[in-house]
Scaffold this motif. Structure first.
Motif, PDB file in Angstrom:
ATOM      1  N   CYS A   1       0.921  -0.944  -0.017  1.00 24.44           N
ATOM      2  CA  CYS A   1      -0.013   0.003  -0.009  1.00 24.44           C
ATOM      3  C   CYS A   1       0.819   1.241   0.149  1.00 24.44           C
ATOM      4  O   CYS A   1       1.979   1.306   0.655  1.00 24.44           O
ATOM      5  CB  CYS A   1      -0.782   0.009   1.245  1.00 24.44           C
ATOM      6  SG  CYS A   1      -0.020  -0.289   2.886  1.00 24.44           S
ATOM      7  N   ASP A   2       0.425   2.170  -0.642  1.00 26.72           N
ATOM      8  CA  ASP A   2       1.305   3.624  -0.630  1.00 26.72           C
ATOM      9  C   ASP A   2       0.760   4.628   0.154  1.00 26.72           C
ATOM     10  O   ASP A   2       1.645   5.702   0.378  1.00 26.72           O
ATOM     11  CB  ASP A   2       1.214   4.148  -2.206  1.00 26.72           C
ATOM     12  CG  ASP A   2      -0.149   4.981  -2.454  1.00 26.72           C
ATOM     13  OD1 ASP A   2      -1.130   4.786  -1.567  1.00 26.72           O
ATOM     14  OD2 ASP A   2      -0.012   5.718  -3.481  1.00 26.72           O
TER      15      ASP A   2
ATOM     16  N   GLU B   1       0.296   4.679   4.722  1.00 27.07           N
ATOM     17  CA  GLU B   1       0.464   3.921   6.080  1.00 27.07           C
ATOM     18  C   GLU B   1      -0.565   3.042   6.245  1.00 27.07           C
ATOM     19  O   GLU B   1      -1.770   3.249   6.276  1.00 27.07           O
ATOM     20  CB  GLU B   1       0.741   4.993   7.087  1.00 27.07           C
ATOM     21  CG  GLU B   1       1.254   4.259   8.426  1.00 27.07           C
ATOM     22  CD  GLU B   1       1.123   5.291   9.523  1.00 27.07           C
ATOM     23  OE1 GLU B   1       1.941   5.497  10.287  1.00 27.07           O
ATOM     24  OE2 GLU B   1      -0.139   5.336  10.040  1.00 27.07           O
ATOM     25  N   SER B   2      -0.063   1.833   6.496  1.00 23.09           N
ATOM     26  CA  SER B   2      -0.976   0.706   6.599  1.00 23.09           C
ATOM     27  C   SER B   2      -1.866   0.890   7.902  1.00 23.09           C
ATOM     28  O   SER B   2      -3.038   0.388   8.183  1.00 23.09           O
ATOM     29  CB  SER B   2      -0.189  -0.655   6.733  1.00 23.09           C
ATOM     30  OG  SER B   2       0.757  -0.774   7.575  1.00 23.09           O
TER      31      SER B   2
ATOM     32  N   TYR C   1       4.297   0.188   5.680  1.00 24.26           N
ATOM     33  CA  TYR C   1       3.468  -0.142   4.556  1.00 24.26           C
ATOM     34  C   TYR C   1       3.234  -1.484   4.183  1.00 24.26           C
ATOM     35  O   TYR C   1       4.237  -2.263   3.780  1.00 24.26           O
ATOM     36  CB  TYR C   1       4.131   0.529   3.430  1.00 24.26           C
ATOM     37  CG  TYR C   1       4.160   2.122   3.738  1.00 24.26           C
ATOM     38  CD1 TYR C   1       3.429   2.992   3.443  1.00 24.26           C
ATOM     39  CD2 TYR C   1       5.454   2.653   4.290  1.00 24.26           C
ATOM     40  CE1 TYR C   1       3.653   4.570   3.794  1.00 24.26           C
ATOM     41  CE2 TYR C   1       5.560   3.933   4.670  1.00 24.26           C
ATOM     42  CZ  TYR C   1       4.874   4.876   4.443  1.00 24.26           C
ATOM     43  OH  TYR C   1       4.754   6.324   4.681  1.00 24.26           O
TER      44      TYR C   1
ATOM     45  N   ARG D   1       9.929   6.559   0.633  1.00 23.10           N
ATOM     46  CA  ARG D   1       8.960   5.866   1.402  1.00 23.10           C
ATOM     47  C   ARG D   1       9.489   5.931   2.907  1.00 23.10           C
ATOM     48  O   ARG D   1       8.318   6.070   3.750  1.00 23.10           O
ATOM     49  CB  ARG D   1       8.680   4.471   0.717  1.00 23.10           C
ATOM     50  CG  ARG D   1       7.633   3.869   1.711  1.00 23.10           C
ATOM     51  CD  ARG D   1       6.878   2.880   0.602  1.00 23.10           C
ATOM     52  NE  ARG D   1       5.959   3.270  -0.417  1.00 23.10           N
ATOM     53  CZ  ARG D   1       5.191   2.662  -0.865  1.00 23.10           C
ATOM     54  NH1 ARG D   1       5.070   1.414  -0.727  1.00 23.10           N
ATOM     55  NH2 ARG D   1       4.520   3.178  -1.716  1.00 23.10           N
TER      56      ARG D   1
ATOM     57  N   GLN E   1      10.139   2.712   4.208  1.00 20.61           N
ATOM     58  CA  GLN E   1       9.648   1.447   4.818  1.00 20.61           C
ATOM     59  C   GLN E   1      10.186   0.893   6.034  1.00 20.61           C
ATOM     60  O   GLN E   1      11.639   0.913   5.919  1.00 20.61           O
ATOM     61  CB  GLN E   1       9.328   0.335   3.686  1.00 20.61           C
ATOM     62  CG  GLN E   1       9.140  -1.015   3.931  1.00 20.61           C
ATOM     63  CD  GLN E   1       7.693  -1.161   4.261  1.00 20.61           C
ATOM     64  OE1 GLN E   1       7.089  -0.270   5.179  1.00 20.61           O
ATOM     65  NE2 GLN E   1       6.948  -1.965   3.500  1.00 20.61           N
TER      66      GLN E   1
END
Length: 641
Positions: A122-123, A125-126, A144, A298, A300
């Protein structure tokens, strides 16, 4: 880089001119016609076939929906949107036993069912993207989440709310007609049962219908001369073929590519994630680019369990608070603390897409656009400089720079995409805005040069509408909808433009609901809008049914007066989105077709389909005030009081 003029910051004129020049390179007369919708193409429909469905297992099940059934709730769509609609109905007091979910996929997940390409995540935040985290008690494994975890969460939601056996998969609803005598929708659908069995046609009745099929769910490919003659293997990223690449949706060991020349057409959000993984395995990877993406960092990282327990999810109501905090930051509303604090949160100019508090008067539109560009300039220059810093070859770096503001194409965030172009087995083939020349038997023609390809991967996105260009909720769902007196929803949208109350329902179509995207509040985190509309609709129906004696006969319909009054409120706020004029072509402006339109009536109809111009926070405040009033104003409720 910016000066002050009349109190408004004026961005560097040379950069604005560069944006115009790059846009002009990409303008095409055919607009959306440059693409083929796989859903409606006989020649290329094989590219859209489901590679994941377990047909034998599904055929062995007792179907939850049969020909002739009369059900209370039909939810079309088994992704996060459809699941959230179903869950909110249950939370509002309705029974799971009264709900049926229908989806063309072979399982739950929506986009996360179909998309299983390497690198998928996902782009946003989860912690805010994945719905119902607080209710399920689930902690995402990464900031993410990757695709398999997102799909698993859809299945988790279905299981917790006892929806697992309420879904009919591999089924497309194609016609829905309102029966005013029965107070039911008559729905016709086709269930595909795999290669070993014939398809099954069914017809059933539903009191309420919810269209929750997503915005970008119909894959498309460009019209390329010679494509059908290509002798190599090929597939669309939304139907990733691991038989060709090796690996699987969890293990991205694509060993079958080690001796293959691979070509990827497209450099949008999907390619940003898939290209770094492909580059690890392909003998040589060619990335064909028409328009570069804006690619920021990002960041991550795995979820820290201590941070999760003691800060992120420490208080009841944490996810809703985090959702609202994110939307406030994106619309430049002051907050005590930026809870998400990621790349999106430093892209304040994205409010040009989603709106922000305040109405722009007509005589201030020019100042508003200038202010948006000024807001974006520092971010845009920083991202372009990041490209220079990361990509070693100056010519490649220059071609990877995005020359448009953040609102023209959805910005992307990735830690590994740009470094991939430093690898000796990766070649960027930039077409300077014009796209590919053709496909040959052995490869791809670009800029007059043939590039030999063994495996061609189409990362070419999705069609906004399925089947036609009306833009109606039915069209987006691939469904022909006929309301009172046989009124066609598509024809209504073509004749009048969008018209709704709160973006959830439209006059002439009782008991039919949908989650925008026209006339609703938007945010970069799309599931926030879905959750908000699902809660709103579920509580509207619960309130409506409390007012009648025989709920099996109740109908809820938007009045024409309320629809027009609300649409006028939307139109009063559309000037906020004036920054889209002059954007580089993309799906947000119908591949540039919107800018070519000069007919004032057509433009007015298009404006009716705009989002709520003051952003998600103000939109939710408006809905909350409307519900608190308790009158269900603008709705006609019929039944036995």
């Amino acid at each position: 880089m910016a000066t002050q003029e009349g109190g408004v910051a004026v961005p560097d004129a040379t950069i604005r001119q560069k944006y115009i020049e790059e846009r002009e390179k990409r303008k095409r007369l055919d607009g959306l016609g440059q693409f083929v919708q796989l859903a409606t193409s006989d020649k290329f429909k094989y590219l859209a076939e489901d590679p994941w469905a377990d047909h034998a297992a599904l055929n062995a099940q007792t179907p939850p929906l049969k020909d002739g059934d009369d059900i209370k709730f039909l939810v079309q769509g088994a992704g996060y949107g459809g699941l959230t609609f179903a869950v909110q109905l249950i939370e509002a007091g309705f029974k799971a036993a009264d709900i049926r979910v229908v989806d063309e996929a072979g399982g739950f997940g929506g986009t996360w069912y179909w998309n299983r390409y390497p690198g998928l995540m996902c782009d946003t935040e989860s912690y805010i993207y994945m719905p119902l985290l607080e209710e399920t008690g689930y902690m995402p494994r990464f900031k993410y989440s990757y695709g398999s975890e997102l799909r698993e969460h859809a299945e988790r939601i279905a299981k917790k709310w006892e929806l697992t056996d309420k879904a009919l998969f591999r089924t497309r609803c194609h016609h829905a007609t309102w029966d005013d005598v029965a107070k039911r929708w008559i729905v016709r659908a086709t269930e595909k049962r795999g290669p070993a069995e014939p398809s099954r046609e069914i017809q059933f009745k539903a009191q309420y219908v919810f269209l929750a099929c997503g915005i970008l769910s119909s894959p498309q490919i460009p019209r390329l001369p010679g494509f059908e003659k290509f002798q190599g293997e090929h597939f669309h990223t939304s139907r990733w073929n691991y038989d060709i690449t090796g690996g699987d949706p969890v293990d991205w060991t694509m060993a079958k590519l080690k001796d293959k020349r691979v070509g990827v057409i497209g450099t949008g959000a999907t390619a940003i994630q898939a290209v770094p993984e492909l580059a690890k395995w392909a003998k040589h990877l060619y990335v064909f680019q028409r328009t570069p993406s804006s690619v920021d960092e990002r960041g991550q990282r795995p979820t820290d369990p201590d941070e999760w327990a003691n800060k992120i999810a420490a208080k009841q109501g944490w996810q809703r608070a985090r959702l609202h905090n994110f939307s406030r930051v994106l619309t430049n509303v002051p907050v005590d603390e930026d809870l998400v604090n990621d790349g999106w949160c430093s892209t304040d100019s994205y409010c040009a897409v989603i709106g922000a508090p305040g109405i722009v008067p007509p005589d201030k539109v020019s100042d508003h656009i200038t202010r948006l560009h000024s807001m974006d300039l520092e971010r845009a220059e920083r991202v372009r400089q990041r490209t220079t810093d990361v990509v070693k070859d100056p010519d490649t770096a220059a071609k990877l720079k995005a020359w448009y503001p953040a609102w023209c194409k959805r910005p992307t965030f990735h830690d590994d995409y740009l470094p991939t172009f430093n690898q000796p087995n990766v070649t960027l083939v930039d077409t300077n805005g014009k796209g590919l020349d053709a496909v040959t038997e052995q490869g791809v023609m670009a800029n007059g040069t043939e590039y030999p390809i063994d495996v061609l991967i189409l990362s070419t996105g999705y069609s906004v509408n399925v089947g036609d260009d009306s833009g109606s909720p039915g069209s987006r769902a691939g469904l022909k909808v006929f309301g009172r007196d046989g009124l066609s929803m598509d024809e209504k949208w073509i004749r009048e433009g969008a018209g709704t109350l709160h973006g959830m329902a439209t006059h002439g179509f009782p008991n039919l609901f949908f989650p925008g995207p026209s006339q609703v509040g938007l945010t970069a985190n799309f599931t926030h809008m879905l959750s908000s509309l699902a809660f709103h609709v579920a509580n509207v129906l619960a309130d409506a049914e409390r007012r009648v004696d025989h709920t099996e006969r109740v109908t809820v319909e938007v009045t024409k007066e309320a629809e027009e009054a609300y649409t006028m409120e939307v139109l009063m706020r559309t000037a906020w989105f004036a920054g889209f004029g002059g954007c580089t072509p993309g799906y947000l402006n119908m591949e540039g077709a919107r800018d070519n339109e000069t007919d004032s009536q057509v433009l007015m109809k298009a404006a009716r389909g705009a989002p709520w111009g003051e952003g998600m926070v103000k939109f939710e405040e408006m809905l909350e005030a409307w519900r608190a009033d308790g009158k269900l104003e603008g709705l006609r409720i019929e039944g036995n009081y």
